[in-house]
Write a protein that holds these residues in place. Sequence first.
Motif, short mmCIF file in Angstrom:
data_model
loop_
_atom_site.label_atom_id
_atom_site.label_comp_id
_atom_site.label_asym_id
_atom_site.label_seq_id
_atom_site.Cartn_x
_atom_site.Cartn_y
_atom_site.Cartn_z
N ILE A 23 0.85 -1.20 0.00
CA ILE A 23 0.00 0.00 0.00
C ILE A 23 0.88 1.25 0.00
CG2 ILE A 23 -1.54 1.43 1.41
CD1 ILE A 23 -3.04 -1.06 2.18
N SER A 26 3.00 1.58 -3.36
CA SER A 26 2.22 1.98 -4.55
C SER A 26 1.75 3.42 -4.41
CB SER A 26 1.04 1.03 -4.77
OG SER A 26 0.21 0.98 -3.64
N ALA A 97 -8.13 -3.65 -1.99
CA ALA A 97 -7.46 -4.28 -3.14
C ALA A 97 -6.88 -5.62 -2.74
CB ALA A 97 -6.35 -3.36 -3.64
N GLU A 101 -3.14 -7.37 -6.90
CA GLU A 101 -3.39 -6.11 -7.61
C GLU A 101 -2.42 -5.02 -7.15
OE1 GLU A 101 -7.35 -4.55 -7.17
OE2 GLU A 101 -6.98 -2.94 -8.62
N LEU A 102 -2.25 -4.92 -5.83
CA LEU A 102 -1.35 -3.89 -5.30
C LEU A 102 0.08 -4.12 -5.76
CD1 LEU A 102 -2.64 -3.41 -1.65
CD2 LEU A 102 -2.71 -1.72 -3.49
N LEU A 105 0.42 -3.11 -9.29
CA LEU A 105 0.49 -1.65 -9.38
C LEU A 105 1.89 -1.14 -9.03
CD1 LEU A 105 -3.01 -0.82 -7.86
CD2 LEU A 105 -2.27 -0.28 -10.19
N LEU B 13 -14.38 1.48 -3.77
CA LEU B 13 -12.95 1.15 -3.63
C LEU B 13 -12.39 1.78 -2.36
CD1 LEU B 13 -11.70 1.65 -7.29
CD2 LEU B 13 -12.41 -0.47 -6.17
N ASN B 14 -11.48 1.06 -1.74
CA ASN B 14 -10.89 1.55 -0.51
C ASN B 14 -9.42 1.95 -0.71
OD1 ASN B 14 -10.82 2.08 2.30
ND2 ASN B 14 -12.22 0.38 2.64
N CYS B 15 -8.88 2.65 0.27
CA CYS B 15 -7.50 3.14 0.25
C CYS B 15 -6.55 2.02 -0.12
CB CYS B 15 -7.12 3.70 1.62
SG CYS B 15 -5.38 4.05 1.82
N PRO B 16 -5.59 2.20 -0.99
CA PRO B 16 -5.25 3.43 -1.70
C PRO B 16 -5.78 3.47 -3.14
CG PRO B 16 -3.44 1.91 -1.94
CD PRO B 16 -4.55 1.15 -1.24
N LEU B 17 -6.75 2.59 -3.45
CA LEU B 17 -7.16 2.44 -4.86
C LEU B 17 -7.69 3.71 -5.52
CD1 LEU B 17 -8.63 -1.18 -4.87
CD2 LEU B 17 -6.46 -0.38 -5.79
N LEU B 20 -4.70 5.66 -6.58
CA LEU B 20 -3.91 4.99 -7.61
C LEU B 20 -4.63 5.03 -8.96
CD1 LEU B 20 -2.52 1.89 -5.68
CD2 LEU B 20 -1.48 4.12 -6.00
N LYS B 24 -3.41 7.01 -12.41
CA LYS B 24 -3.34 6.32 -13.69
C LYS B 24 -4.12 7.08 -14.76
CE LYS B 24 -2.91 1.38 -14.42
NZ LYS B 24 -3.42 0.07 -14.01
#
Lengths: 155, 76
Positions: A23, A26, A97, A101-102, A105, B13-17, B20, B24
């Motif tokens: 976390i 990223s 996530a 996935e993380l 990323l 969505l939750n942190c950090p998505l 991120l 992007k």
Amino acid sequence: MEQKKLAIIATKGTLDWAYPPFILASTAAALGYEVQIFFTFYGLQLLRKDLKLQVSSLGNPAMPMPAPVPVMVQALPGMQGFMTSMMKKKMKSKGVASLEELRELCVEAEVKMIACQMTVDLFEFDTKDFVSDVEYAGAAAFFEFAGESDICLYI
Amino acid sequence: MADFDQELDASGLNCPLPILRAKKTLAQMDSGKVLRIIATDPGSVKDFEAFAKQTGNELLASGEEGGKYTFLIKKA
């Protein structure tokens, strides 16, 4: 402005403790940091292509549970797998996530991932099981980057 | 809320998505274009402020309505 640097040492290999390094790495990369993660000891499990990480409530009285479960029961066969699947379900329902996935990323954001060669040898890990974006080095290589970092975390 | 060029729905969505995904999306946009982000994570309020401050992208506006947070970010 010079690019900021974040250095992380990831030492833990449980599902829950795998989150903070990925976390933070990223997110820092998204904020423009140059990031390196040095994986050592159990943290090496975070580099496996096929992540089979689990959570354990044993020795962790702070883990929230839907109902109190006596430690003797927590230690029964199958309990760790059960708790892991509960945790994964919970994470999914909360929009957290997945680790895969993380990590992906992080790779996309060019976070440099370094495996500690000494512990790879110690645990006889097969590096073919690790994701391909890993470099192998030792403590001195970590300090080369960490010594110039703005933030350095041991997780 | 003002005009925007592109929209990103980070609801659920939750942190950090959210951050991120926003990063992007912004990377594919031209300088000066505005991205509207929708999120449901209450932590995203502070996070997008911090994101804007640290990346130089300008947070033009933010708001909340019925548990949905919206942000307008102008790409630097």
